[in-house]
Structures are given as C-alpha cells and as structure tokens.
Design a protein around this motif. Sequence first.
Motif, mmCIF file in Angstrom:
data_model
loop_
_atom_site.group_PDB
_atom_site.id
_atom_site.type_symbol
_atom_site.label_atom_id
_atom_site.label_comp_id
_atom_site.label_asym_id
_atom_site.label_seq_id
_atom_site.Cartn_x
_atom_site.Cartn_y
_atom_site.Cartn_z
ATOM 1 N N TYR A 192 9.635 -1.485 -3.704
ATOM 2 C CA TYR A 192 8.172 -1.392 -4.257
ATOM 3 C C TYR A 192 7.475 -1.460 -3.338
ATOM 4 O O TYR A 192 7.632 -2.653 -2.381
ATOM 5 C CB TYR A 192 8.055 -2.635 -5.221
ATOM 6 C CG TYR A 192 6.899 -2.333 -6.043
ATOM 7 C CD1 TYR A 192 6.417 -1.438 -7.092
ATOM 8 C CD2 TYR A 192 5.521 -3.196 -5.763
ATOM 9 C CE1 TYR A 192 5.114 -1.297 -7.597
ATOM 10 C CE2 TYR A 192 4.461 -3.072 -6.215
ATOM 11 C CZ TYR A 192 4.193 -2.143 -7.418
ATOM 12 O OH TYR A 192 2.962 -2.019 -7.764
ATOM 13 N N HIS A 193 6.611 -0.582 -2.955
ATOM 14 C CA HIS A 193 5.364 -0.617 -2.061
ATOM 15 C C HIS A 193 4.309 -1.049 -2.785
ATOM 16 O O HIS A 193 3.656 -0.490 -3.619
ATOM 17 C CB HIS A 193 5.314 0.867 -1.309
ATOM 18 C CG HIS A 193 6.595 1.326 -0.556
ATOM 19 N ND1 HIS A 193 6.811 0.778 0.450
ATOM 20 C CD2 HIS A 193 7.646 1.820 -1.059
ATOM 21 C CE1 HIS A 193 7.825 1.514 0.916
ATOM 22 N NE2 HIS A 193 8.449 2.056 0.083
ATOM 23 N N CYS A 194 3.622 -2.240 -2.073
ATOM 24 C CA CYS A 194 2.506 -2.815 -2.815
ATOM 25 C C CYS A 194 1.230 -2.818 -1.826
ATOM 26 O O CYS A 194 1.323 -3.198 -0.775
ATOM 27 C CB CYS A 194 2.856 -4.147 -2.997
ATOM 28 S SG CYS A 194 1.565 -5.235 -4.064
ATOM 29 N N THR A 195 0.150 -2.219 -2.241
ATOM 30 C CA THR A 195 -1.077 -2.006 -1.700
ATOM 31 C C THR A 195 -1.907 -3.604 -1.586
ATOM 32 O O THR A 195 -1.924 -4.252 -2.437
ATOM 33 C CB THR A 195 -2.067 -1.073 -2.184
ATOM 34 O OG1 THR A 195 -1.478 0.184 -2.169
ATOM 35 C CG2 THR A 195 -3.412 -1.097 -1.412
ATOM 36 N N ASP A 234 6.743 -6.611 6.209
ATOM 37 C CA ASP A 234 5.383 -6.163 6.707
ATOM 38 C C ASP A 234 5.721 -5.308 7.915
ATOM 39 O O ASP A 234 6.181 -5.696 8.885
ATOM 40 C CB ASP A 234 4.558 -7.395 7.585
ATOM 41 C CG ASP A 234 3.191 -7.116 7.840
ATOM 42 O OD1 ASP A 234 2.644 -5.988 7.692
ATOM 43 O OD2 ASP A 234 2.802 -8.082 8.455
ATOM 44 N N ARG A 245 6.217 -3.762 1.792
ATOM 45 C CA ARG A 245 7.420 -3.378 0.935
ATOM 46 C C ARG A 245 8.184 -4.614 0.493
ATOM 47 O O ARG A 245 8.507 -5.582 1.258
ATOM 48 C CB ARG A 245 8.443 -2.505 2.179
ATOM 49 C CG ARG A 245 9.615 -2.095 1.406
ATOM 50 C CD ARG A 245 10.318 -1.129 2.137
ATOM 51 N NE ARG A 245 11.233 -1.892 2.891
ATOM 52 C CZ ARG A 245 11.007 -2.272 4.128
ATOM 53 N NH1 ARG A 245 10.278 -1.644 5.195
ATOM 54 N NH2 ARG A 245 12.085 -3.002 4.873
ATOM 55 N N GLU A 264 11.647 -5.490 -1.478
ATOM 56 C CA GLU A 264 12.840 -5.126 -2.113
ATOM 57 C C GLU A 264 13.379 -6.340 -2.919
ATOM 58 O O GLU A 264 13.302 -7.867 -2.465
ATOM 59 C CB GLU A 264 13.769 -5.038 -0.793
ATOM 60 C CG GLU A 264 13.625 -3.723 -0.075
ATOM 61 C CD GLU A 264 14.412 -3.460 1.072
ATOM 62 O OE1 GLU A 264 15.367 -3.900 1.192
ATOM 63 O OE2 GLU A 264 13.974 -2.920 2.039
ATOM 64 N N THR A 299 -0.093 -1.738 3.159
ATOM 65 C CA THR A 299 0.965 -2.234 2.222
ATOM 66 C C THR A 299 2.054 -2.954 2.863
ATOM 67 O O THR A 299 2.003 -3.015 4.008
ATOM 68 C CB THR A 299 1.385 -0.882 1.597
ATOM 69 O OG1 THR A 299 2.130 -0.065 2.742
ATOM 70 C CG2 THR A 299 0.408 0.171 0.993
#
Length: 148
Positions: A7-10, A105, A84, A86, A82
């Motif tokens: 999931y890539h989170c801003t 990061d 990442r 996992e 963003t």
Amino acid sequence: MADRFVYHCTLRWSDLDAYGHVNNSRFLTLYEEARVALMFAGGRAWGVGTLADGVVIRRHEVDYLRPVDYALGRATAAAAPTVRIELWVEEIRASRFTVAYELYDGDVLASTARSVLVPFDLGRRTPRRISDDERTFLLSYAAAGGSA
C-alpha cells in the motif's frame, strides 16, 4: 512467504510533529490505512466482505527504526511524499489473527509493527470466530511457516 499486500500512503501535513517528522502516533494511522485497504478492498475483491463488517484491535506493537521526514526534497506543490507499507498475515487462530507491517521511506525500512485483530459481531457486541472464507483470504497473505 505468500504475497505481501503493498500500500502506498500519501503523507499529510497533519501527520507531522514539531520537528517536521511523521509523529509517532501517526504511524498507527498509516498502518491502519493500509490494513483497512487490505480488509475492505482486498477482502471484497476476494468476495469476502465480512472482515469489513467488524474487526477490533486487541494489541499493537510498533518499532520505530528511523524518523520519516515529510520533505527530504520529495514534496512538491503537485505531489505530497508517500511511504510504502507492506503487510502480511503472521498468524491465524480460531478467533484472532496477527498482521505484520513494514513501513518504507523510499527504499529505507523506517518502522515495523504488528497488530492482533479480533473479528467482532457489532450487532451482538461480541467477538466471533474466523470463517472459512476469511481464513482462505487471510492465508493468501500468510507468512510461510506461520501458524495457520
């Protein structure tokens, strides 16, 4: 290990502390966002919507390995930075399961965490057992050698 959910989170301005780092408490919010994406979007894509109907947290454990700066030359007017995340299922029991996480990061591991989750019947306000369909879905993200 089975597939990890990625999931890539801003990052948001509100995630920051006074030092320009992501605040320690916000790591749980970032992990939650990834976990919800797994259970809601991922589960429903598998045809398993019941995990979205009620799961409560029994326990969180977070290790902070390095600060995550908001900018580091990554933030622009057009795009916020963003991270990442996992995640995978580390253990499945009859009425609980453990999700493990790694937060990156860039390519640097910044944090690891675990959450113990309990399926919950919101109408009855009681914990419930994991269904066969839920178990099958969770096993698709289970770590090799983990308890299933």
